[in-house]
Design a protein around this motif. Sequence first.
Motif, short mmCIF file in Angstrom:
data_model
loop_
_atom_site.label_atom_id
_atom_site.label_comp_id
_atom_site.label_asym_id
_atom_site.label_seq_id
_atom_site.Cartn_x
_atom_site.Cartn_y
_atom_site.Cartn_z
N THR A 8 44.37 8.16 62.03
CA THR A 8 45.39 7.92 61.02
C THR A 8 46.47 7.01 61.59
OG1 THR A 8 45.03 10.18 60.23
CG2 THR A 8 46.97 9.04 59.40
N ASP A 9 46.94 6.10 60.78
CA ASP A 9 48.06 5.24 61.16
C ASP A 9 49.34 6.06 61.01
OD1 ASP A 9 50.08 3.42 61.46
OD2 ASP A 9 49.15 1.88 60.21
N ILE A 10 49.98 6.38 62.17
CA ILE A 10 51.18 7.23 62.15
C ILE A 10 52.40 6.43 62.58
CG2 ILE A 10 49.89 9.37 62.52
CD1 ILE A 10 50.71 9.19 65.48
N THR A 11 52.34 5.11 62.39
CA THR A 11 53.47 4.27 62.82
C THR A 11 54.75 4.69 62.12
OG1 THR A 11 51.92 2.45 63.15
CG2 THR A 11 54.26 1.91 63.07
N GLU A 12 54.68 4.87 60.80
CA GLU A 12 55.87 5.26 60.05
C GLU A 12 56.37 6.62 60.51
OE1 GLU A 12 57.19 6.05 55.38
OE2 GLU A 12 55.30 5.02 55.85
N GLN A 13 55.44 7.55 60.76
CA GLN A 13 55.83 8.89 61.23
C GLN A 13 56.52 8.80 62.59
OE1 GLN A 13 52.55 11.68 61.43
NE2 GLN A 13 53.58 12.88 63.00
N LYS A 14 55.98 7.94 63.48
CA LYS A 14 56.59 7.79 64.80
C LYS A 14 58.00 7.22 64.69
CE LYS A 14 53.78 9.29 67.94
NZ LYS A 14 54.19 10.31 68.95
N GLU A 15 58.17 6.25 63.78
CA GLU A 15 59.51 5.69 63.60
C GLU A 15 60.46 6.75 63.08
OE1 GLU A 15 58.69 2.47 60.99
OE2 GLU A 15 58.03 1.10 62.58
N TYR A 54 50.02 4.47 71.16
CA TYR A 54 50.35 3.14 70.62
C TYR A 54 49.21 2.19 70.95
CZ TYR A 54 52.97 -1.16 69.77
OH TYR A 54 53.38 -2.38 69.30
N TYR A 55 48.76 1.41 69.96
CA TYR A 55 47.63 0.49 70.16
C TYR A 55 48.17 -0.93 70.14
CZ TYR A 55 42.84 -1.27 69.74
OH TYR A 55 41.65 -1.89 69.95
N PRO A 56 48.39 -1.52 71.32
CA PRO A 56 49.03 -2.85 71.40
C PRO A 56 48.33 -3.94 70.58
CG PRO A 56 48.97 -1.81 73.56
CD PRO A 56 48.14 -0.96 72.66
N PRO A 57 46.95 -3.99 70.57
CA PRO A 57 46.33 -5.08 69.81
C PRO A 57 46.74 -5.11 68.34
CG PRO A 57 44.72 -4.07 71.26
CD PRO A 57 45.94 -3.22 71.31
N TYR A 58 47.03 -3.94 67.76
CA TYR A 58 47.43 -3.88 66.35
C TYR A 58 48.94 -3.69 66.19
CZ TYR A 58 42.56 -3.44 64.80
OH TYR A 58 41.24 -3.68 64.53
N GLY A 59 49.61 -3.38 67.33
CA GLY A 59 51.04 -3.15 67.28
C GLY A 59 51.42 -1.94 66.44
N ARG A 60 50.55 -0.92 66.44
CA ARG A 60 50.82 0.26 65.61
C ARG A 60 50.43 1.53 66.38
NH1 ARG A 60 52.37 -1.28 60.83
NH2 ARG A 60 52.19 0.80 59.91
N TRP A 61 50.92 2.68 65.88
CA TRP A 61 50.59 3.99 66.44
C TRP A 61 49.42 4.59 65.65
CZ3 TRP A 61 52.68 6.80 70.52
CH2 TRP A 61 53.80 6.23 71.13
#
Length: 676
Positions: free
Chosen positions: A414-421, A390-397
């Motif tokens: 790769t932005d995996i925020t949706e995958q993590k959710e 998780y990258y706090p400055p961007y608030g995303r995984w």
Amino acid sequence: IVVHLAMLAWMLTLPWPVAVSVLRRISAPVLSIFPLATALVGLLLENEEVRRRAEERLEASEARYRDLVETAQDLIWECDAQGRYTYLNPAWEEVFGYRLDEMLGKPFTAFQRPEQAERDRERFARLLQGETVKGLETVHLAKDGREIHLVVNAKTFHDAQGRPAGTRGTAYDITERKRMEAQLRESEEKFRLAFRYSPDAITISRLEDGMFLEANEGVTRILGYTPEEIVGKTSMELGIWADLEERAEAAERLRREGRVENLEMPLRRKTGEPVIGLLSASVVTLGGEPCVLTVTRDVTEAKRQREELEKVSRSLQDLLENMSDAFVALDRNWRYTYVNKRAGELLGRNPEDLLGKHIWTEFPEGVGQPFQRAYERAMNEGIFIQMAEYYPPYGRWFENRIHPTKEGIAIFFTDITEQKEQEQELRRLNEELELRVAERTAALEAANRELEAFAYSVSHDLRAPLRAIQGFAEIIADRHRDALDEEGRRYFDYIIEASHNMARLIDDLLAYSRLGRSAVERKPVDLGAVLERVLQTLAPRIAAEGAVVRLEGEFPQVLADAGLLERALVNLVDNALTYHEPGVPARVEVFCEPQGDEVRIAVRDHGIGIDPRFHEKIFDMFQRLHQTDAYPGTGIGLALVKKAARLLGGTCGVESEPGKGSTFWITVPRNGGLDG
């Protein structure tokens, strides 16, 4: 003068009359001889002065000669008639490393190799006979074993009787010159070999008209001409140049600058086939005449490969630009060397603006984050790292795949925020499912226990009426069989046989239901002893059928419940005794194979075999592959083996093909080695 003065002094000591008398007597003779004596004395004095001055000049000359000899860098020497050194100047110490007293009195041949000494003895003998030596080259040995090359000038000197007394002369050290000459010869030989055998085409031509003077064999390999075919001709006459304008530009530049380097020139082979040459040329002076030394390398294939590589590179760049993953490359100074379009989108920056910029200067908020530590480790240790953080400055995984390269590191992210959710939601659903499964499992286990209890109860309760049926059937068979006709007797036999089958089925059901009802006690068990009891149990059947059952190899101790294990093995051996070709006595081997922390106990028969499609099915309850009249059984034996294996903490299985026999096996935990 001295005599006169002595006489006058003597006369002064005499009495005056006596002195006057003596003076009168000698005055005449003295006065007559005095001029002659005076002249004679003067002449003697003059000769003495001349001799003294000559001696002084001689001493000065000898001193000058001695200083010249002692300080001379050339080697000055003198030998007696036997070739022994009688004089050496100090230069010998500097050149040879010996002290002079170590060389004086020894023959010059003592400081030479035997073969050189033999040659120089002959020359020394001719020198004593009056021959003069000038510019003779010879070799001596220094104290440390080095060879000292000398040029010697010498002549003979004679004694008072005119006999040869020895030789003297000078020499100078040419060792360095010899070394340089050898190096020059070696260099020339290397150049000759390099010129001749170089894979590149090397030519020497006149600057004035371009006529070839020399050519190596590389010309043949690259252009197809032999050296003999091009020497004496020009490149224009041979038609080597495919582009005359490029040739003219190169020639003009060569005349202006004196050299050209790494020019890609289109050429033609002797056959007319095109070739690309990488040409370098320099103007050199040979024999006072300006010439051109040209080296040409065939880069046709290299250029094709380069163009192919550029094509692949463009394709790779297209791939990187159009891929869904973000990609950046960093050099070892942490500066961006490549940023694809997707990376620019995720970073919120123009990719071109990032090139050459320092990553942590552009993104200081990343310092101290797990990604920075992973980047540094990949670069410093040269290892591939894959991570998701998780990258706090961007608030995303983000998922990062970090590859070390020669230049630095390459990063796919790769932005995996949706995958993590989605994973979190799936984890929540899985936890709910596991809870439901646990509840269902508990319910199923309870149902199984009830079913086993029911089976035990039913099979137990069926025993009494079945015994009554069997008892009355046997009474009828004994007392009233003759009252029945043939069809009645046949039906009655069916009843008796069915009752016996039912009895065996009930027994097997009871055995299956009882299996595991009591606590399973696992402890060290002697497997060999268990197998001996199995054979004792089945001994009547083995003997009756003429079967052969062998225990092969050694059997270790295992961790098991002895009764449960024996029940399973009885069923496996009984099964092997059953399924064999009709009329052929069964042959069975029992052996074990250690497998890590387990022991696999195998029962191998040579019977009818089993189709692989049914290998799992036969371990289920009531599963039979043959009719009862062909091979008797209830279909419970292998199910009992499967249940026993599970209770013992192992597994079971079979390896078989139709017509090739079967090997049934069961695994149990091992306890110690083959020695128990």
